[in-house]
Design a protein around this motif. Structure first.
Motif, mmCIF file in Angstrom:
data_model
loop_
_atom_site.group_PDB
_atom_site.id
_atom_site.type_symbol
_atom_site.label_atom_id
_atom_site.label_comp_id
_atom_site.label_asym_id
_atom_site.label_seq_id
_atom_site.Cartn_x
_atom_site.Cartn_y
_atom_site.Cartn_z
ATOM 1 N N GLU A 184 -29.117 -25.064 12.641
ATOM 2 C CA GLU A 184 -29.977 -24.987 11.730
ATOM 3 C C GLU A 184 -30.946 -23.866 12.010
ATOM 4 N N ALA A 185 -31.918 -24.510 13.320
ATOM 5 C CA ALA A 185 -33.148 -24.186 13.470
ATOM 6 C C ALA A 185 -32.836 -22.549 14.057
ATOM 7 N N ILE A 204 -34.642 -18.996 12.927
ATOM 8 C CA ILE A 204 -35.233 -18.034 13.646
ATOM 9 C C ILE A 204 -34.410 -16.670 13.499
ATOM 10 N N LYS A 205 -32.933 -16.613 13.194
ATOM 11 C CA LYS A 205 -32.377 -15.464 13.023
ATOM 12 C C LYS A 205 -32.860 -14.690 11.825
ATOM 13 N N HIS A 239 -40.913 -10.622 15.522
ATOM 14 C CA HIS A 239 -41.262 -9.568 16.293
ATOM 15 C C HIS A 239 -41.794 -10.010 17.803
ATOM 16 N N PHE A 240 -42.231 -11.303 17.801
ATOM 17 C CA PHE A 240 -42.274 -12.051 19.147
ATOM 18 C C PHE A 240 -42.215 -13.302 19.030
ATOM 19 N N VAL A 241 -42.523 -14.120 20.212
ATOM 20 C CA VAL A 241 -42.632 -15.559 20.003
ATOM 21 C C VAL A 241 -43.844 -16.205 20.974
ATOM 22 N N HIS A 262 -27.929 -20.215 19.560
ATOM 23 C CA HIS A 262 -27.549 -20.090 18.328
ATOM 24 C C HIS A 262 -28.275 -18.811 17.315
ATOM 25 N N SER A 263 -29.530 -18.592 17.632
ATOM 26 C CA SER A 263 -30.215 -17.558 16.792
ATOM 27 C C SER A 263 -29.591 -16.226 17.084
ATOM 28 N N THR A 264 -29.047 -16.005 18.461
ATOM 29 C CA THR A 264 -28.584 -14.615 18.949
ATOM 30 C C THR A 264 -26.944 -14.578 18.744
ATOM 31 N N GLY A 265 -26.426 -15.616 18.424
ATOM 32 C CA GLY A 265 -24.851 -15.700 18.606
ATOM 33 C C GLY A 265 -24.390 -15.653 19.607
ATOM 34 N N ASP A 266 -25.168 -16.136 21.072
ATOM 35 C CA ASP A 266 -24.516 -16.017 22.286
ATOM 36 C C ASP A 266 -23.573 -17.403 22.727
ATOM 37 N N GLU A 267 -22.335 -17.041 22.532
ATOM 38 C CA GLU A 267 -21.245 -18.034 22.597
ATOM 39 C C GLU A 267 -21.130 -18.409 24.047
#
Length: 344
Positions: free
Chosen positions: A32-33, A37-38, A43-45, A168-173
């Motif tokens: 969920e988090a 983020i997605k 623009h930055f973290v 999860h935010s980038t979909g990196d399986e």
């Protein structure tokens, strides 16, 4: 497990179970988090943390910059708590990491970041904590009670939670799959014997360098802190590139070096640095089969460049706990320290 083992040893040996518990029990909120983020598309973290938690944040800095292409900056908690300054953080995500979730300066900075427009994510081992309540998302790392002053399983679970958020935010399986395999890899890393290789050389010295590069540089910082905490021994962490500048002046037969090389693009350079320092007479130990002059240490390859550094620090934890006892020290009760430090 030995019946009269220290709390630190028990907690290190629990790491595989603690990570499995995190991925299972907090998997839904991590996803969920990650979606949050997605959707924010920052623009930055920025990160907010201290001590071992800050080393986990440094690890995440490299991971995010290498995979998501976002710049990551560490924000000093005292900016909010001592100096009372507000930061313009519109369009950012803020990752605040704290085992207890109670340190006033960490909480104050998370509140300031949220007020300044950041999406805030708390990573903590205390679900109902001030930091969790101050954030948009709260990740319970589910490490369980940690009684030893030196953080081990909470550090690992914080780093794993950060990687899961990013995946999860980038979909990196591929990264998610690598995280699911980590409990097995950690079990093997616990079994790596560094004590018989390192102890005799290091016990004769008063200080040493610990090297890393990229994500493993964060592990070098964590290892240096653990030497100080548990063994009363000075250790300094450097990038395998930076050590070749001013710090090189200290290198010689009486100055050990531990180089933490992961299976990523930095491994050849770390192995080369280890061999170069060994050629100058220093006793050098490295977690790479690419080294020729330096002494090779056993290590566990995970098959993913971002999870590889984590097995290195687990093997180190087992060594440093045993080394502290070898020196006649109690790793659970370092001098002058306590478990929770609530800085203002």
């Amino acid at each position: 497990m030995i019946a009269n083992a220290t709390h630190m040893q028990r907690e290190i040996e629990e790491i595989p179970q603690a990570v499995a518990r995190l991925l299972d029990g907090s998997g839904a909120v991590l996803a969920e988090a990650g979606r949050g983020i997605k959707e924010r598309d920052p623009h930055f973290v920025v990160t907010v943390a201290r001590g071992s938690s800050d080393h986990a944040a440094t690890f995440m800095k490299y991971a995010v910059e290498l995979t998501a292409g976002l710049a990551v900056a560490s924000v000093g908690p005292s900016i909010a708590s001592i100096y009372g300054r507000k930061l313009r953080l519109d369009g950012s995500a803020c990752l605040a990491i704290s085992q207890s979730g109670k340190s006033p300066d960490i909480v104050a900075m998370a509140e300031t970041a949220r007020a300044g427009g950041a999406l805030t994510i708390a990573v903590t081992n205390t679900a109902d904590s001030p930091l969790a309540r101050a954030s948009d998302y709260a990740i319970n790392i589910l490490a369980g009670p940690e009684r030893s002053v030196a953080a081990t399983k909470t550090f690992i679970n914080s780093a794993v939670a950060g990687l899961a958020l990013m995946a999860h935010s980038t979909g990196d399986e591929a990264l998610l799959a690598a995280l699911a395999r980590l409990p097995d890899h950690f079990g093997k890393a616990i079994g790596c014997d560094w004590m018989s290789v390192l102890a005799e050389t290091i016990e004769k010295q008063r200080s040493l360098f610990i090297l890393g590069r990229g994500p493993s540089a964060a592990m070098a910082n964590e290892a240096a802190l653990k030497f100080k905490e548990t063994c009363g021994m000075h250790a300094e962490a450097y990038s395998a590139a930076e050590v070749m500048h001013g710090p090189l002046a200290l290198i010689g037969p009486d100055f050990p070096v531990l180089a933490l090389a992961a299976r990523d693009a930095s491994e050849p350079s770390v192995a080369d640095a280890a061999d170069s320092l060994a050629a100058k007479g220093a006793p050098v130990f490295v977690t790479s089969a690419l080294a020729n002059r330096a002494t090779r240490l056993p290590h566990v390859a995970t098959g993913h460049p971002l999870t590889d550094p984590l097995t290195l620090i687990v093997s180190f934890y087992m060594f440093v706990e045993a080394f502290a006892r070898h020196r006649g020290l109690d790793p659970d009760a370092p001098r002058n320290l306590r478990k929770v430090t609530e800085t203002v």
